[in-house]
Scaffold this motif. Structure first.
Motif, short mmCIF file in Angstrom:
data_model
loop_
_atom_site.label_atom_id
_atom_site.label_comp_id
_atom_site.label_asym_id
_atom_site.label_seq_id
_atom_site.Cartn_x
_atom_site.Cartn_y
_atom_site.Cartn_z
N ALA A 1 0.74 -1.19 0.06
CA ALA A 1 0.09 -0.02 0.04
C ALA A 1 0.93 1.19 0.09
O ALA A 1 0.40 2.29 -0.60
N ASP A 2 2.06 1.30 0.62
CA ASP A 2 2.93 2.26 0.56
C ASP A 2 4.43 1.90 0.93
O ASP A 2 4.55 0.73 1.10
N ASP A 3 5.21 2.74 0.15
CA ASP A 3 6.61 2.21 -0.06
C ASP A 3 7.12 1.68 1.42
O ASP A 3 6.90 2.23 2.34
N VAL A 4 8.13 0.56 1.34
CA VAL A 4 8.70 -0.15 2.47
C VAL A 4 10.22 -0.09 2.24
O VAL A 4 10.51 -0.68 1.36
N ASP A 5 10.89 0.50 3.16
CA ASP A 5 12.08 0.23 3.09
C ASP A 5 12.84 -0.58 4.27
O ASP A 5 12.98 -0.02 5.18
N ALA A 6 12.98 -1.85 4.02
CA ALA A 6 13.59 -2.83 4.87
C ALA A 6 15.08 -3.18 4.62
O ALA A 6 15.58 -4.31 5.12
N SER A 7 15.73 -2.20 4.12
CA SER A 7 17.34 -2.60 3.85
C SER A 7 18.06 -3.01 4.79
O SER A 7 18.85 -3.48 4.68
N ASN A 8 17.73 -2.30 5.99
CA ASN A 8 18.58 -2.49 7.10
C ASN A 8 17.88 -3.36 8.38
O ASN A 8 18.46 -3.33 9.33
N GLY A 9 16.82 -3.83 7.91
CA GLY A 9 16.15 -4.84 8.77
C GLY A 9 14.79 -5.06 8.74
O GLY A 9 14.23 -4.20 7.93
N ASP A 10 14.26 -6.11 9.31
CA ASP A 10 12.81 -6.34 9.06
C ASP A 10 12.11 -5.06 9.41
O ASP A 10 12.46 -4.66 10.46
N THR A 11 11.14 -4.83 8.72
CA THR A 11 10.33 -3.75 8.76
C THR A 11 8.96 -3.90 8.64
O THR A 11 8.35 -4.47 7.84
N VAL A 12 8.00 -3.20 9.59
CA VAL A 12 6.40 -3.26 9.29
C VAL A 12 6.09 -2.48 8.16
O VAL A 12 6.28 -1.20 7.94
N GLY A 13 5.24 -3.01 7.44
CA GLY A 13 4.60 -2.19 6.06
C GLY A 13 3.19 -2.56 5.97
O GLY A 13 2.80 -3.60 6.76
N THR A 14 2.48 -1.75 5.48
CA THR A 14 1.42 -2.13 4.94
C THR A 14 1.00 -2.54 3.65
O THR A 14 1.27 -2.12 2.65
N ILE A 15 0.09 -3.61 3.67
CA ILE A 15 -0.37 -4.27 2.23
C ILE A 15 -1.76 -4.29 2.25
O ILE A 15 -2.50 -4.38 3.16
N TYR A 16 -2.34 -4.25 1.01
CA TYR A 16 -3.64 -4.63 0.72
C TYR A 16 -3.70 -6.20 0.65
O TYR A 16 -3.05 -7.09 0.01
N ILE A 17 -4.88 -6.45 1.37
CA ILE A 17 -5.23 -8.01 1.50
C ILE A 17 -6.45 -8.44 0.57
O ILE A 17 -6.77 -9.61 0.68
N SER A 18 -7.22 -7.34 0.18
CA SER A 18 -8.20 -7.35 -0.44
C SER A 18 -8.59 -6.10 -1.33
O SER A 18 -8.19 -5.10 -0.82
N GLY A 19 -9.26 -6.26 -2.52
CA GLY A 19 -9.57 -5.26 -3.29
C GLY A 19 -9.61 -5.43 -4.79
O GLY A 19 -9.18 -6.62 -5.11
N ARG A 20 -9.85 -4.40 -5.48
CA ARG A 20 -9.90 -4.44 -6.93
C ARG A 20 -8.42 -3.58 -7.27
O ARG A 20 -8.54 -2.39 -6.81
N PHE A 21 -7.70 -4.29 -8.18
CA PHE A 21 -6.59 -3.37 -8.66
C PHE A 21 -6.33 -3.44 -10.26
O PHE A 21 -6.75 -4.24 -10.85
N ASN A 22 -5.65 -2.39 -10.64
CA ASN A 22 -5.60 -2.48 -12.03
C ASN A 22 -4.15 -3.11 -12.14
O ASN A 22 -3.09 -2.66 -11.82
N ARG A 23 -4.18 -4.03 -13.08
CA ARG A 23 -2.85 -5.06 -13.34
C ARG A 23 -2.01 -4.40 -13.91
O ARG A 23 -0.71 -4.57 -13.83
N GLU A 24 -2.12 -3.16 -14.67
CA GLU A 24 -0.91 -2.49 -15.34
C GLU A 24 -0.15 -1.79 -14.36
O GLU A 24 0.86 -1.36 -14.77
N ASN A 25 -0.77 -1.56 -13.03
CA ASN A 25 0.14 -0.75 -12.07
C ASN A 25 0.66 -1.67 -10.94
O ASN A 25 1.16 -1.12 -10.10
N LEU A 26 0.64 -2.79 -11.30
CA LEU A 26 1.28 -3.83 -10.41
C LEU A 26 2.74 -4.03 -10.65
O LEU A 26 2.86 -4.15 -11.93
N ILE A 27 3.37 -4.19 -9.60
CA ILE A 27 4.95 -4.42 -9.93
C ILE A 27 4.97 -5.70 -9.48
O ILE A 27 5.06 -6.31 -8.50
N VAL A 28 5.67 -6.50 -10.40
CA VAL A 28 5.94 -7.98 -10.37
C VAL A 28 7.51 -8.11 -10.88
O VAL A 28 7.82 -7.45 -11.68
N PRO A 29 8.29 -9.14 -10.25
CA PRO A 29 9.44 -9.70 -11.13
C PRO A 29 9.24 -10.22 -12.43
O PRO A 29 8.15 -10.69 -12.71
N SER A 30 10.14 -9.99 -13.38
CA SER A 30 9.85 -10.40 -14.90
C SER A 30 9.56 -11.76 -15.17
O SER A 30 8.89 -12.13 -15.86
#
Length: 116
Positions: A64-93
């Motif tokens: 849901a919001d950028d998360v920087d856990a580069s220096n250790g485990d970090t709490v972040g917020t994710i969406y666990i349900s909803g409707r999303f535009n596939r063109e705006n999703l970020i996934v590995p190639s």
């Protein structure tokens, strides 16, 4: 409407695809050494921590919001349900959204398209 614009102080970036399904969030632990941008699809690993989606683990949420856990485990917020535009999703190639749409639905993440 532009893909990203500010309307009376509210920024719309096209990630959310509509109100047809409840949009729920959850705070989770993001694995150390990870930096995730809003819209990144995540998987839950065997330790219960969240990482960028893999074909083995499948989608468990969307950042849901950028998360920087580069220096250790970090709490972040994710969406666990909803409707999303596939063109705006970020996934590995190597992860193909079209090949995994049933896994998104099993996780209560419903996809639509900006162009549909």
């Amino acid at each position: 409407m532009a893909i990203r614009e500010v309307i009376q102080g509210v920024e719309y970036d096209g990630l959310l695809g509509g109100p047809e399904f409840p949009t729920l969030t959850k705070n989770v632990t993001v694995l150390s050494g990870t930096t995730l941008k809003r819209g990144t699809v995540v998987s839950k690993n065997s330790d219960g921590k969240y990482v960028a989606v893999t074909t083995v683990l499948g989608p468990a949420g969307i950042v849901a919001d950028d998360v920087d856990a580069s220096n250790g485990d970090t709490v972040g917020t994710i969406y666990i349900s909803g409707r999303f535009n596939r063109e705006n999703l970020i996934v590995p190639s190597e992860f193909k959204i079209a090949d995994n749409e049933d896994k998104f639905e099993a996780a209560n993440l419903y996809l639509t398209s900006i162009h549909a």
